[in-house]
Design a protein around this motif. Structure first.
Motif, PDB file in Angstrom:
ATOM      1  N   GLN A   3       0.815  -1.203   0.000  1.00 47.08           N
ATOM      2  CA  GLN A   3       0.000   0.000   0.000  1.00 47.08           C
ATOM      3  C   GLN A   3       0.849   1.254   0.000  1.00 47.08           C
ATOM      4  N   THR A   4       2.117   1.091  -0.175  1.00 49.53           N
ATOM      5  CA  THR A   4       3.011   2.240  -0.217  1.00 49.53           C
ATOM      6  C   THR A   4       3.372   2.561  -1.663  1.00 49.53           C
ATOM      7  N   VAL A   5       3.893   3.768  -1.841  1.00 43.56           N
ATOM      8  CA  VAL A   5       4.313   4.238  -3.161  1.00 43.56           C
ATOM      9  C   VAL A   5       5.795   4.565  -3.103  1.00 43.56           C
ATOM     10  N   GLY A 161       1.839   5.063   2.671  1.00 37.76           N
ATOM     11  CA  GLY A 161       2.608   6.291   2.537  1.00 37.76           C
ATOM     12  C   GLY A 161       3.542   6.224   1.340  1.00 37.76           C
ATOM     13  N   VAL A 162       4.528   7.084   1.338  1.00 37.89           N
ATOM     14  CA  VAL A 162       5.479   7.197   0.229  1.00 37.89           C
ATOM     15  C   VAL A 162       6.876   6.881   0.736  1.00 37.89           C
ATOM     16  N   VAL A 163       7.575   6.051  -0.010  1.00 37.38           N
ATOM     17  CA  VAL A 163       8.964   5.715   0.311  1.00 37.38           C
ATOM     18  C   VAL A 163       9.865   6.662  -0.471  1.00 37.38           C
ATOM     19  N   PHE A 164      10.557   7.550   0.238  1.00 36.79           N
ATOM     20  CA  PHE A 164      11.468   8.496  -0.393  1.00 36.79           C
ATOM     21  C   PHE A 164      12.886   7.923  -0.332  1.00 36.79           C
ATOM     22  N   PRO A 165      13.509   7.637  -1.476  1.00 38.07           N
ATOM     23  CA  PRO A 165      14.847   7.033  -1.479  1.00 38.07           C
ATOM     24  C   PRO A 165      15.867   7.811  -0.663  1.00 38.07           C
TER      25      PRO A 165
END
Length: 293
Positions: A3-5, A161-165
């Motif tokens: 469910q993450t981006v 949520g969003v995974v920010f590298p």
């Protein structure tokens, strides 16, 4: 299914040899274009009596300088003062990033004050005029922050949520994009998902504020009222979003285990907005007049 981006957006909009145009810069440009177009509509509607489109263009130029210079100086003073003391030349390294809304606002106010003095206009009449032109630019700027993968939020802790590298632990730093995509598909990176606070701000500061301030200013209002609403809404929205936004690493929380620099800088705006709105109750109301040519 995850469910993450995974944030997987190239921050560079266009490369022309050694010259790289970043999406953040494009968003700034679009914000100025939007302000120019909306401002022309308000000038033609006579919302700043006696001011021509050419004079408005001068006002916008003053405001643009205020955004850039004030934004950079404000960032250095509010967020990187120690670095400034060690290397004063870093103040001029705008290409390295680092802009402050609160500094930019002070810069705009100074620019508009200079323009108003030159054209013998009441400062707050000018501020009330320009306030509805700003929110769309704010929203575009926050969208630019998201595309650039910066100023992310706190961990969601809920598998979404969003995974920010750039916010991943050190063991994932430097991994190629393809490898990060594989790890994300496997669910390995879900634990590092964060709030996309940039998008929260884009919606609140851009869409919601633009709609409310533009609607409120569509009818003649007393002096100080439109500027007061703008200051109050921005201060409130920014203060609230800071609860899910990651504080600057070198500053952390300033007090109580939750108070951030963004909240400290937003409190005066909330008070200023309330003061201006109260003051507007005893102020005259400008009536639309045909713009001069």
């Amino acid at each position: 299914m995850t469910q993450t981006v995974l944030h997987d957006i190239d921050p560079i909009a266009l490369s022309l040899g050694p010259v790289q145009i970043h999406w953040y810069g494009v968003m700034y440009l679009l914000g100025f274009v939007a302000a120019w177009w909306l401002g022309r509509q308000r000038v033609r509607a006579g919302r700043l009596p006696g001011v021509s489109e050419q004079a408005f263009g001068d006002m916008l130029f003053y405001a643009m300088l205020g955004v850039v210079l004030g934004g950079r100086i404000g960032y250095v003073l509010f967020y990187a003062f120690g670095d400034l003391l060690q290397n004063p030349l870093m103040l001029f390294r705008i290409w390295e990033g680092g802009m402050s809304f609160h500094g930019g606002l002070l810069g705009v106010m100074l620019g508009v004050w200079l323009w108003s003095r030159r054209h013998r206009m009441h400062f707050m009449d000018s501020m009330d005029f320009i306030a509805p032109l700003v929110p769309l630019g704010l929203g575009l700027g926050r969208l630019g922050n998201y595309i650039g993968g910066e100023l992310w939020g706190k961990p969601t802790g809920g598998g979404w949520g969003v995974v920010f590298p750039r916010a991943l632990p050190a063991e994932y730093a430097g991994l190629p994009a393809e490898r990060l995509r594989e790890l994300h598909a496997q669910g390995v990176l879900d634990a590092f998902a964060r709030h996309p606070s940039q998008l929260y701000q884009a919606v609140l500061e851009g869409v919601v504020m633009a709609a409310l301030v533009w609607w409120y200013s569509s009818r003649p209002r007393p002096r100080y009222a439109v500027g007061g609403l703008f200051a109050l809404l921005y201060g409130l929205f920014r203060f609230l979003v800071e609860f899910v936004r990651e504080p600057d690493a070198h500053l952390g929380y300033l007090a109580f285990g939750w108070l951030t620099m963004g909240q400290v800088l937003s409190l005066p705006l909330i008070l200023l907005g309330l003061f201006w709105l109260a003051l507007s109750r005893r102020q005259p109301t400008l009536r639309p007049q045909p713009a001069s040519n």
